[in-house]
Design an enzyme around this catalytic site. Structure first.
Site, PDB file in Angstrom:
ATOM      1  N   SER A  18     -18.675 -26.955   9.008  1.00  0.00           N
ATOM      2  CA  SER A  18     -19.067 -28.211   8.355  1.00  0.00           C
ATOM      3  C   SER A  18     -19.369 -27.876   6.898  1.00  0.00           C
ATOM      4  CB  SER A  18     -20.336 -28.753   9.027  1.00  0.00           C
ATOM      5  OG  SER A  18     -20.930 -29.783   8.264  1.00  0.00           O
ATOM      6  N   TYR A  50     -28.812 -27.737  12.898  1.00  0.00           N
ATOM      7  CA  TYR A  50     -27.380 -27.949  12.624  1.00  0.00           C
ATOM      8  C   TYR A  50     -26.937 -27.063  11.449  1.00  0.00           C
ATOM      9  CZ  TYR A  50     -22.990 -30.552  12.045  1.00  0.00           C
ATOM     10  OH  TYR A  50     -21.655 -30.900  11.960  1.00  0.00           O
TER      11      TYR A  50
HETATM   12  P1  NAD Z   1     -17.765 -35.712  18.885  1.00  0.00           P
HETATM   13  O1  NAD Z   1     -19.142 -36.071  19.334  1.00  0.00           O
HETATM   14  O2  NAD Z   1     -16.733 -36.784  18.799  1.00  0.00           O
HETATM   15  O3  NAD Z   1     -17.185 -34.530  19.786  1.00  0.00           O
HETATM   16  C1  NAD Z   1     -17.983 -33.448  20.195  1.00  0.00           C
HETATM   17  C2  NAD Z   1     -17.284 -32.721  21.320  1.00  0.00           C
HETATM   18  O4  NAD Z   1     -18.121 -31.634  21.752  1.00  0.00           O
HETATM   19  C3  NAD Z   1     -17.053 -33.617  22.558  1.00  0.00           C
HETATM   20  O5  NAD Z   1     -15.800 -33.323  23.141  1.00  0.00           O
HETATM   21  C4  NAD Z   1     -18.180 -33.180  23.501  1.00  0.00           C
HETATM   22  O6  NAD Z   1     -17.898 -33.406  24.876  1.00  0.00           O
HETATM   23  C5  NAD Z   1     -18.239 -31.687  23.171  1.00  0.00           C
HETATM   24  N1  NAD Z   1     -19.484 -31.082  23.620  1.00  0.00           N
HETATM   25  C6  NAD Z   1     -20.752 -31.405  23.282  1.00  0.00           C
HETATM   26  N2  NAD Z   1     -21.622 -30.653  23.984  1.00  0.00           N
HETATM   27  C7  NAD Z   1     -20.887 -29.855  24.787  1.00  0.00           C
HETATM   28  C8  NAD Z   1     -21.201 -28.866  25.752  1.00  0.00           C
HETATM   29  N3  NAD Z   1     -22.470 -28.547  26.056  1.00  0.00           N
HETATM   30  N4  NAD Z   1     -20.183 -28.241  26.398  1.00  0.00           N
HETATM   31  C9  NAD Z   1     -18.895 -28.565  26.133  1.00  0.00           C
HETATM   32  N5  NAD Z   1     -18.542 -29.490  25.224  1.00  0.00           N
HETATM   33  C10 NAD Z   1     -19.525 -30.121  24.571  1.00  0.00           C
HETATM   34  O7  NAD Z   1     -17.992 -35.017  17.467  1.00  0.00           O
HETATM   35  P2  NAD Z   1     -16.979 -34.619  16.282  1.00  0.00           P
HETATM   36  O8  NAD Z   1     -17.417 -35.358  15.082  1.00  0.00           O
HETATM   37  O9  NAD Z   1     -15.567 -34.662  16.709  1.00  0.00           O
HETATM   38  O10 NAD Z   1     -17.445 -33.102  16.058  1.00  0.00           O
HETATM   39  C11 NAD Z   1     -16.627 -31.995  16.353  1.00  0.00           C
HETATM   40  C12 NAD Z   1     -17.086 -30.823  15.494  1.00  0.00           C
HETATM   41  O11 NAD Z   1     -16.906 -31.140  14.127  1.00  0.00           O
HETATM   42  C13 NAD Z   1     -18.568 -30.469  15.673  1.00  0.00           C
HETATM   43  O12 NAD Z   1     -18.718 -29.076  15.721  1.00  0.00           O
HETATM   44  C14 NAD Z   1     -19.207 -31.036  14.425  1.00  0.00           C
HETATM   45  O13 NAD Z   1     -20.362 -30.345  14.057  1.00  0.00           O
HETATM   46  C15 NAD Z   1     -18.087 -30.854  13.423  1.00  0.00           C
HETATM   47  N6  NAD Z   1     -18.189 -31.726  12.251  1.00  0.00           N
HETATM   48  C16 NAD Z   1     -18.120 -33.079  12.362  1.00  0.00           C
HETATM   49  C17 NAD Z   1     -18.227 -33.862  11.210  1.00  0.00           C
HETATM   50  C18 NAD Z   1     -18.162 -35.367  11.238  1.00  0.00           C
HETATM   51  O14 NAD Z   1     -18.413 -35.998  10.208  1.00  0.00           O
HETATM   52  N7  NAD Z   1     -17.822 -36.000  12.355  1.00  0.00           N
HETATM   53  C19 NAD Z   1     -18.373 -33.246   9.966  1.00  0.00           C
HETATM   54  C20 NAD Z   1     -18.436 -31.860   9.892  1.00  0.00           C
HETATM   55  C21 NAD Z   1     -18.330 -31.101  11.041  1.00  0.00           C
END
Ligand code: NAD
Length: 269
Positions: free
Chosen positions: A145, A158
């Protein structure tokens, strides 16, 4: 579908039942990989994710439902995958968020975020990288991130987990840098560092800003972006997937140990 450069490769994408991980799983599938989907969700959500990955063109797609907060479950998953064949690509994308000032952050929430966002990646990497090194090809892409590069308030576990993920990736990149060759593609380990991406993860933060604007979601999004992301645009999950796909190409054999920002200028400020 035109460039199936990952035909014959197997890719594990953690957290691919939703959001960015699902888009990455689809993109790797479209490039011809066999895709192992991992994540939580209802039976319908998981079936829809698998169907989407198959429809994108994956040679094969199946679910490994390991709860990544449990190291023993990760170990069992990696063992099952090893018995089915080589794992060529690991994308650690599973992640969770919780916002609160440090004095109000529950200790159990700290432990959970570190386990899922950071320790899970250590476990998949320690179990997958030796095989990649032995075969001379492998890709680890860790979805960190902007919060692996700069901090924001109210995100202590985080930010700590994402800075940790960037550091962990650099160590692994160094340890694997000499594996393979230009022709085999080598073994690389990188982070992708998104700014705001339109997924369920950030909905609570949008809702909080929207509440300050009479419940107007668009105004909430604009407020969120105005704070940090100069482009004023959120990324789509498929935009992040496109960067991951490039990192998986043979031509990216010397692109390792990087933390690639996809953040609309956030970390250039
Ligand atoms: P999301 O909530 O849509 O997806 C998260 C995924 O992680 C889901 O498939 C969920 O089932 C899985 N997950 C959560 N806990 C789990 C566990 N205990 N075991 C197995 N799977 C688990 O979120 P997203 O926005 O797609 O985030 C994905 C990644 O991108 C994350 O690491 C997040 O930190 C990172 N990220 C997101 C953003 C944003 O703006 N959305 C920005 C920077 C980084």
């Amino acid at each position: 579908m035109s460039d199936r450069f990952l035909a014959g490769r197997t890719a594990l994408v953690t957290g691919s039942t939703s959001g960015i991980g699902l888009a990455i799983a689809e993109a790797l599938g479209a490039a011809g990989a066999r895709v192992v989907v991992n994540g939580l969700g209802s039976a319908e959500q998981i079936e829809a994710a698998l169907a989407a990955v198959r429809a994108a063109g994956a040679e094969d797609a199946w679910l490994e439902a390991a709860d990544l907060s449990d190291p023993a479950a990760i170990e069992a998953m990696m063992q099952r995958l090893g018995e089915r064949g080589a794992v060529d690509i690991v994308v650690n994308c599973a992640g969770v968020q919780h916002t609160a000032p440090i004095g109000e952050m529950p200790a159990a929430t700290w432990d959970k975020l570190i386990a899922i966002n950071l320790s899970a990646a250590f476990h998949t990497m320690r179990l997958a990288l030796p095989g990649m090194v032995a075969r001379g090809f492998g890709r680890v892409v860790n979805i960190a991130s902007v919060h692996g590069l700069v901090a924001s308030v109210n995100k202590s576990p985080y930010v700590a987990s994402k800075f940790g993920l960037v550091g962990l990736s650099k160590v692994a990149a160094l340890e694997c840098a000499g594996a393979g060759s230009r022709d085999s593609g080598g073994v690389t380990v990188n982070c992708v560092c998104p700014g705001w991406v339109e997924t369920p993860l950030i909905e609570p933060q949008i809702a909080a800003r929207a509440a300050e604007h009479g419940g107007d979601r668009d105004a909430g999004v604009r407020a969120l972006l105005a704070e940090k992301q100069p482009s004023g645009r959120m990324s789509l999950p498929s935009d992040i997937a496109a960067t991951v796909l490039f990192l998986c190409r043979r031509e990216a054999h010397n692109l390792t140990g990087a933390a690639v920002p996809v953040d609309g200028g956030w970390t250039s400020q």
